[in-house]
Each structure stands twice: as C-alpha cells, then as structure tokens.
Design a protein around this motif. Structure first.
Motif, PDB file in Angstrom:
ATOM      1  N   ILE A   3      25.955  21.801  49.029  1.00 19.26           N
ATOM      2  CA  ILE A   3      26.624  22.847  49.810  1.00 19.26           C
ATOM      3  C   ILE A   3      28.053  22.463  50.204  1.00 19.26           C
ATOM      4  CG2 ILE A   3      25.469  22.232  51.978  1.00 19.26           C
ATOM      5  CD1 ILE A   3      26.629  25.742  50.847  1.00 19.26           C
ATOM      6  N   PRO A   4      28.357  21.208  50.577  1.00 25.22           N
ATOM      7  CA  PRO A   4      29.768  20.905  50.853  1.00 25.22           C
ATOM      8  C   PRO A   4      30.673  21.146  49.634  1.00 25.22           C
ATOM      9  CG  PRO A   4      28.395  19.212  51.822  1.00 25.22           C
ATOM     10  CD  PRO A   4      27.491  20.074  50.952  1.00 25.22           C
ATOM     11  N   ASP A   8      33.681  23.806  49.378  1.00 26.26           N
ATOM     12  CA  ASP A   8      35.011  23.386  48.919  1.00 26.26           C
ATOM     13  C   ASP A   8      35.499  24.256  47.771  1.00 26.26           C
ATOM     14  OD1 ASP A   8      35.345  21.388  50.807  1.00 26.26           O
ATOM     15  OD2 ASP A   8      34.721  19.768  49.456  1.00 26.26           O
ATOM     16  N   ASP A   9      34.612  24.565  46.819  1.00 23.30           N
ATOM     17  CA  ASP A   9      34.992  25.423  45.697  1.00 23.30           C
ATOM     18  C   ASP A   9      35.461  26.794  46.177  1.00 23.30           C
ATOM     19  OD1 ASP A   9      34.360  23.420  43.907  1.00 23.30           O
ATOM     20  OD2 ASP A   9      32.524  24.379  43.165  1.00 23.30           O
ATOM     21  N   VAL A  10      34.745  27.374  47.141  1.00 26.78           N
ATOM     22  CA  VAL A  10      35.132  28.683  47.675  1.00 26.78           C
ATOM     23  C   VAL A  10      36.471  28.583  48.383  1.00 26.78           C
ATOM     24  CG1 VAL A  10      34.562  30.410  49.440  1.00 26.78           C
ATOM     25  CG2 VAL A  10      32.836  29.683  47.811  1.00 26.78           C
ATOM     26  N   ILE A  11      36.669  27.554  49.165  1.00 27.49           N
ATOM     27  CA  ILE A  11      37.934  27.398  49.882  1.00 27.49           C
ATOM     28  C   ILE A  11      39.096  27.250  48.913  1.00 27.49           C
ATOM     29  CG2 ILE A  11      39.229  25.783  51.348  1.00 27.49           C
ATOM     30  CD1 ILE A  11      36.664  25.491  53.046  1.00 27.49           C
ATOM     31  N   ALA A  54      37.043  26.657  58.844  1.00 24.36           N
ATOM     32  CA  ALA A  54      36.627  27.586  57.787  1.00 24.36           C
ATOM     33  C   ALA A  54      35.340  27.100  57.133  1.00 24.36           C
ATOM     34  CB  ALA A  54      37.734  27.745  56.753  1.00 24.36           C
ATOM     35  N   ALA A  55      35.262  25.810  56.827  1.00 25.85           N
ATOM     36  CA  ALA A  55      34.069  25.249  56.188  1.00 25.85           C
ATOM     37  C   ALA A  55      32.835  25.430  57.080  1.00 25.85           C
ATOM     38  CB  ALA A  55      34.277  23.779  55.858  1.00 25.85           C
ATOM     39  N   ASN A  56      32.997  25.222  58.372  1.00 27.11           N
ATOM     40  CA  ASN A  56      31.874  25.409  59.304  1.00 27.11           C
ATOM     41  C   ASN A  56      31.421  26.862  59.354  1.00 27.11           C
ATOM     42  OD1 ASN A  56      31.681  22.706  60.011  1.00 27.11           O
ATOM     43  ND2 ASN A  56      33.089  22.908  61.733  1.00 27.11           N
ATOM     44  N   ILE A  57      32.389  27.785  59.326  1.00 24.17           N
ATOM     45  CA  ILE A  57      32.053  29.218  59.317  1.00 24.17           C
ATOM     46  C   ILE A  57      31.306  29.555  58.037  1.00 24.17           C
ATOM     47  CG2 ILE A  57      33.034  31.547  59.157  1.00 24.17           C
ATOM     48  CD1 ILE A  57      35.232  30.549  61.148  1.00 24.17           C
ATOM     49  N   TYR A  58      31.796  29.074  56.906  1.00 27.34           N
ATOM     50  CA  TYR A  58      31.106  29.339  55.630  1.00 27.34           C
ATOM     51  C   TYR A  58      29.669  28.822  55.664  1.00 27.34           C
ATOM     52  CZ  TYR A  58      35.229  30.944  53.073  1.00 27.34           C
ATOM     53  OH  TYR A  58      36.308  31.665  52.627  1.00 27.34           O
ATOM     54  N   ARG A  59      29.504  27.607  56.131  1.00 24.73           N
ATOM     55  CA  ARG A  59      28.151  27.025  56.159  1.00 24.73           C
ATOM     56  C   ARG A  59      27.221  27.844  57.053  1.00 24.73           C
ATOM     57  NH1 ARG A  59      25.317  22.212  55.307  1.00 24.73           N
ATOM     58  NH2 ARG A  59      27.169  21.109  54.605  1.00 24.73           N
ATOM     59  N   ILE A  78      20.918  30.331  41.658  1.00 24.98           N
ATOM     60  CA  ILE A  78      20.852  31.639  42.319  1.00 24.98           C
ATOM     61  C   ILE A  78      21.357  31.527  43.754  1.00 24.98           C
ATOM     62  CG2 ILE A  78      19.316  33.510  43.072  1.00 24.98           C
ATOM     63  CD1 ILE A  78      19.888  33.364  39.976  1.00 24.98           C
ATOM     64  N   ALA A  79      21.016  30.461  44.443  1.00 21.66           N
ATOM     65  CA  ALA A  79      21.506  30.272  45.818  1.00 21.66           C
ATOM     66  C   ALA A  79      23.028  30.189  45.842  1.00 21.66           C
ATOM     67  CB  ALA A  79      20.899  29.008  46.423  1.00 21.66           C
ATOM     68  N   ALA A  80      23.611  29.475  44.892  1.00 19.73           N
ATOM     69  CA  ALA A  80      25.071  29.348  44.824  1.00 19.73           C
ATOM     70  C   ALA A  80      25.717  30.701  44.562  1.00 19.73           C
ATOM     71  CB  ALA A  80      25.460  28.339  43.743  1.00 19.73           C
ATOM     72  N   GLU A  81      25.098  31.490  43.687  1.00 19.62           N
ATOM     73  CA  GLU A  81      25.635  32.834  43.409  1.00 19.62           C
ATOM     74  C   GLU A  81      25.530  33.728  44.635  1.00 19.62           C
ATOM     75  OE1 GLU A  81      27.429  36.042  41.739  1.00 19.62           O
ATOM     76  OE2 GLU A  81      27.369  33.998  40.950  1.00 19.62           O
TER      77      GLU A  81
END
Length: 179
Positions: A3-4, A8-11, A54-59, A78-81
């Motif tokens: 998940i980290p 990071d990829d999304v950010i 931002a990372a904390n909000i995403y998580r 599927i979870a990542a998608e």
C-alpha cells in the motif's frame, strides 16, 4: 507492491499543486482536493499540503475506510484497481463497478448469488470475489480487471460528453487510469 508503494504511485501520477480552471474540484495538491483536505483537518494553503498528509488521507479514505485491504487478501490486483479508481471517481463508484462486474460474470448465479449493487464493500461482495477467484483463478482476475476498467473508461467518456470542459482531462484519464 504494497500500500505505501501504491500510494506513492498515485501521488506521482497526480503530481503537485494544480488549480486548473476546468477542474470543478478547485485547487489540488498531490491529487487531494481542497475540500477533502479541509474535511480531514488540513487548514493550510493547498500549495503547502505536505506529501505525508496526502499519503495519510489516501490510506485512510481510499484504502482503509472502504475495506480494500480485505479485497487484497483475495486479489491484490483488484484491490489496487479499486484504490486507484476510488481515488479518481470515489470509492462508492469503484466498489459498485466491482459488484456489477461480479454479477455479470457469475453465469446467471451458477457460481455465486447476485449482489445488490449498494456500492459498499461487505461480506457478500468479498464472498463473491473469493468464489470468482477460486473458480477462475489468475485468468479470471485479468478478465475482472478488464471489466472494471471498461466501466471506468466508459464513465470517463460520458463525463467528457456531459461536460465538454472535462475533455481537458480525458486523454490523461484514459492514459493514466486504464490498462
């Protein structure tokens, strides 16, 4: 991947500060809109939103709250998608797409019962996913991913058709969110 790394990829994909005139979300930083930042306790300037905030909000909002860690126990792919789609379209939309795809792929309820598309992840959705994966395996996971991405792509095109200002974002959505 974990998940980290996913966050990071999304950010990285979302980039830093933006205040595009066609974006109804207004000022964003790291992909977090000002409204989401404020609702999660950030009161500073959006240009200064810390990456860690931002990372904390995403998580919290896009992984933990919708329960995608439970999906990851059956299918990380599927979870990542769902996480990525949830970030861009909202977790209810992402979860609803999973439910619709599982219903369409259950062979008229021969494999598992239809789900109520309530757009919330619960035990029945997780059970249907587990049954689908047990029956279809890795190849099925690829098909399920394609089904979710097909719905996502159709939604992006519809958003651009309904609001021509969204055409400013369509190419990037399709390039960075599909496939």
């Amino acid at each position: 991947m974990d998940i980290p790394e996913l966050i990071d990829d999304v950010i990285v994909r979302e980039g830093g500060y933006s205040d595009h005139p066609a974006d109804r979300g207004g000022p964003t930083n790291w992909g977090i809109t000002q409204a989401v930042a404020r609702a999660n306790g950030y009161a500073g300037a959006m240009r200064a939103l810390p990456r860690a905030t931002a990372a904390n909000i995403y998580r919290r909002l896009y992984w933990e709250r919708p329960g995608y860690a439970f999906v990851a126990e059956t299918s990380w792919t599927i979870a990542a998608e769902l996480f990525d789609t949830g970030v861009n379209m909202g977790v209810a939309t992402a979860t609803g797409m999973l439910q619709r795809a599982l219903n369409a792929l259950n062979r008229n309820q021969k494999d598992y019962p239809d789900l109520i598309v309530d757009r919330a992840l619960g035990g029945k959705t997780l059970s249907a996913l587990a049954a689908f994966m047990a029956l279809r395996g890795k190849a099925g996971e690829t098909v399920l991913l394609k089904a979710i991405e097909a719905m996502q792509g159709e939604r992006y095109i519809a958003l651009a058709e309904q609001r021509p200002a969204n055409e400013a974002f369509l190419y990037g959505w399709l390039a960075n969110r599909i496939g």
